[in-house]
Design a protein around this motif. Sequence first.
Motif, PDB file in Angstrom:
ATOM      1  N   ASN A  48      13.700   4.607   5.851  1.00  0.00           N
ATOM      2  CA  ASN A  48      14.730   4.361   4.820  1.00  0.00           C
ATOM      3  C   ASN A  48      14.111   3.175   3.735  1.00  0.00           C
ATOM      4  N   GLN A  49      13.129   2.380   4.113  1.00  0.00           N
ATOM      5  CA  GLN A  49      12.429   1.495   3.601  1.00  0.00           C
ATOM      6  C   GLN A  49      11.749   2.067   2.443  1.00  0.00           C
ATOM      7  N   TYR A  50      11.259   3.149   2.401  1.00  0.00           N
ATOM      8  CA  TYR A  50      10.444   3.843   1.779  1.00  0.00           C
ATOM      9  C   TYR A  50      11.343   4.873   0.565  1.00  0.00           C
ATOM     10  N   GLU A  51      12.288   4.731   0.456  1.00  0.00           N
ATOM     11  CA  GLU A  51      13.169   5.553  -0.357  1.00  0.00           C
ATOM     12  C   GLU A  51      12.717   5.345  -1.876  1.00  0.00           C
ATOM     13  N   ALA A  79      -0.152   5.644   2.557  1.00  0.00           N
ATOM     14  CA  ALA A  79      -0.915   4.313   2.389  1.00  0.00           C
ATOM     15  C   ALA A  79      -0.221   3.332   3.187  1.00  0.00           C
ATOM     16  N   ALA A  80       0.944   3.153   2.888  1.00  0.00           N
ATOM     17  CA  ALA A  80       1.766   2.078   3.353  1.00  0.00           C
ATOM     18  C   ALA A  80       1.784   1.888   4.746  1.00  0.00           C
ATOM     19  N   VAL A  81       1.650   2.896   5.507  1.00  0.00           N
ATOM     20  CA  VAL A  81       1.732   2.773   7.001  1.00  0.00           C
ATOM     21  C   VAL A  81       0.440   3.009   7.790  1.00  0.00           C
ATOM     22  N   GLY A  82      -0.769   2.646   7.237  1.00  0.00           N
ATOM     23  CA  GLY A  82      -1.946   2.582   7.634  1.00  0.00           C
ATOM     24  C   GLY A  82      -2.927   3.723   7.332  1.00  0.00           C
ATOM     25  N   ASN A  83      -2.800   4.419   6.204  1.00  0.00           N
ATOM     26  CA  ASN A  83      -3.516   5.481   5.492  1.00  0.00           C
ATOM     27  C   ASN A  83      -3.516   6.659   6.740  1.00  0.00           C
ATOM     28  N   ARG A  84      -2.224   6.816   7.202  1.00  0.00           N
ATOM     29  CA  ARG A  84      -2.218   8.167   7.989  1.00  0.00           C
ATOM     30  C   ARG A  84      -2.316   9.341   7.294  1.00  0.00           C
ATOM     31  N   PRO A  85      -2.763  10.592   7.856  1.00  0.00           N
ATOM     32  CA  PRO A  85      -2.749  11.684   7.037  1.00  0.00           C
ATOM     33  C   PRO A  85      -1.467  12.158   6.715  1.00  0.00           C
ATOM     34  N   THR A  86      -1.433  12.629   5.343  1.00  0.00           N
ATOM     35  CA  THR A  86      -0.246  12.998   4.830  1.00  0.00           C
ATOM     36  C   THR A  86       0.805  13.769   5.436  1.00  0.00           C
ATOM     37  N   ILE A  87       0.020  14.879   5.815  1.00  0.00           N
ATOM     38  CA  ILE A  87       0.734  15.797   6.783  1.00  0.00           C
ATOM     39  C   ILE A  87       1.564  15.256   7.833  1.00  0.00           C
ATOM     40  N   ASP A  88       0.883  14.424   8.576  1.00  0.00           N
ATOM     41  CA  ASP A  88       1.522  13.609   9.805  1.00  0.00           C
ATOM     42  C   ASP A  88       2.597  12.886   9.236  1.00  0.00           C
TER      43      ASP A  88
END
Length: 602
Positions: free
Chosen positions: A396-399, A408-417
Amino acid sequence: MPTIMSSNTERWENGMPKFDTLIKGGTIVDGTGSPRFVGDIGIKDGIITDIGAGISGDASDVIDGTGKIVAPGVIDAHTHYDAQLHWDPYATNSGWHGTTTIGVGNCGFGFAPCHPQDRERYMQMMETTEQVPVNAMRTALGWDWVSFPEWIEHLKRVPKGVNVASYVPLNPLLIYVMGLEAAKSRPATAEERERMKQELHAAMDAGAIGFGFSYQGEHNTHIDCDGTPMPSDTMSREDILALAEVLRERGEGSIQALVDTPGARFGEIALEVARVSGRPVLHNVVIVNDFLPTYHEEVLALVDKAREEGLEIFTQTLTTRGWNEFKPMDWDIWNIIPEFREFTFAGDRAAKVAKAADEDYRTRLRNVYRPELLAPAGGPLEHYVLNDACGVAPWNQYEGKSVGEIAAAVGNRPTIDVFMDIVVDTNADSDFLVAEGMSFDDEKVAQVLKHPFTIPGTSDGGAHVKFWAGGQYSTDAIIWMVRETGLMTLEEMHYKLSAVPAEVLGLHNRGTLAAGQAADLFIYDYEALDYPRLKYEIAHDLPDGDWRRVCKPQGIERVMVNGETTFVNGTECTGATPGRLVGSGGADMDEQLMHPMAIAAE
């Protein structure tokens, strides 16, 4: 300044007011491309009888058009209101935005002809391909037809707030004659082909305007409910051309052909159909897409090539500042990637959430996904904007942020995930915005719209109601291309919105404002014309209380269909249902569709 088009200036005729309606002092843009002028319009029995300056005569309804634009009603040739008409006579969103005539039976989808045992399957097809809710169809359709002529008779009985022109959709025709399995797996036999031609002849006799089909092979986002292509997408070209011969024999009708999309290029079939039929072919679709910068130029070159050959090809544009708002439960445009189809067809909500959580599925999706693959489908996953995280932390903080930004904000995790995590954590009820399937490049869009053989539209009205509303395309075109950029004149725009589609569909007494034409028109405040941007309204107005997304106009003061007002002040409905079934055979067919018993008696 144009003069009065009728010589009769008596105030009364046969003891009755001369006009049912008299519009006084409006700025008339007549749809022919001629310069606008300030004048009056007299309407009697649904027909414009007088148009020009200084018209006198009594009327039951006198409308002050001072300072307002009076223009021909929009003709929205590409809709899927086939079902929605049964619970919404006004074909909204389109009907709110000045549309007075719609085309149905597009892309090969529809409900006739249909054997009784196939009714449920047809509704499932329409839900899967066009996202028309199946429960609404089950509630509202009634199914009192089998053949296409019986469908025409049914449409005559349905109360209509817009005029309706109906193509014969080829998917139902193929299934009706060949059966579902055969229609999906082999060409027609000689006997079946002849029967399809006979059915098309009968449909044209009854009032069909031609036939519509899609031909996209295995690459269409329109996927059947069993996950396979629709029959027309893989049908034999010889079968298509045999049906085109029917229109050549008759010397009437037009053909709608969804043959070109950024992910599937089959434009040459439109040229083949035009050669055989000798009739107008409405090619779909030309878009301006920033990810595919030459696509629109290639389609326009195809049309120019056809015209050099003497073929009557038009192409319909999808050039509006439109957008999609969707929940993962409803979104299917990503189906051009087979692995995304697995999610679409996983089953109910619980099954889809389970699919999104499955690590094996995610791994396969990561291995095949590339952003450019979704360029033809609204834009890449990275650009989906999170509208609503349903209050679920941490999302909800990323709406208001895109999935790419969130990743990118959560550590460059894969977009799909990241995307699938949001789906799982919100129980597939999160809401996303994507607005990149169509370009906002002013000059390129003007190039497409000003091309002599393009038609604005492809509203897809009635389809995709959980994530799309396109009936505002005409309002947007006037605002964008005329008022904001000045790249087109108002005269050019209304010619494109009304007269050109009337020509293609063969509607000889609609599309312009002139004496003897049907009184289909709308009146609007040019400076106040507008609509909400990038935020649809939710309307719970389907037959079973289900919801859809809508986009309402501002500045449209009156819509008139066959001389009767259907809407005032945007969306205030009068309850009148003056719409008619219209055909492409000129005055005789129009009369037959209005008064079939009288014609039969003659």
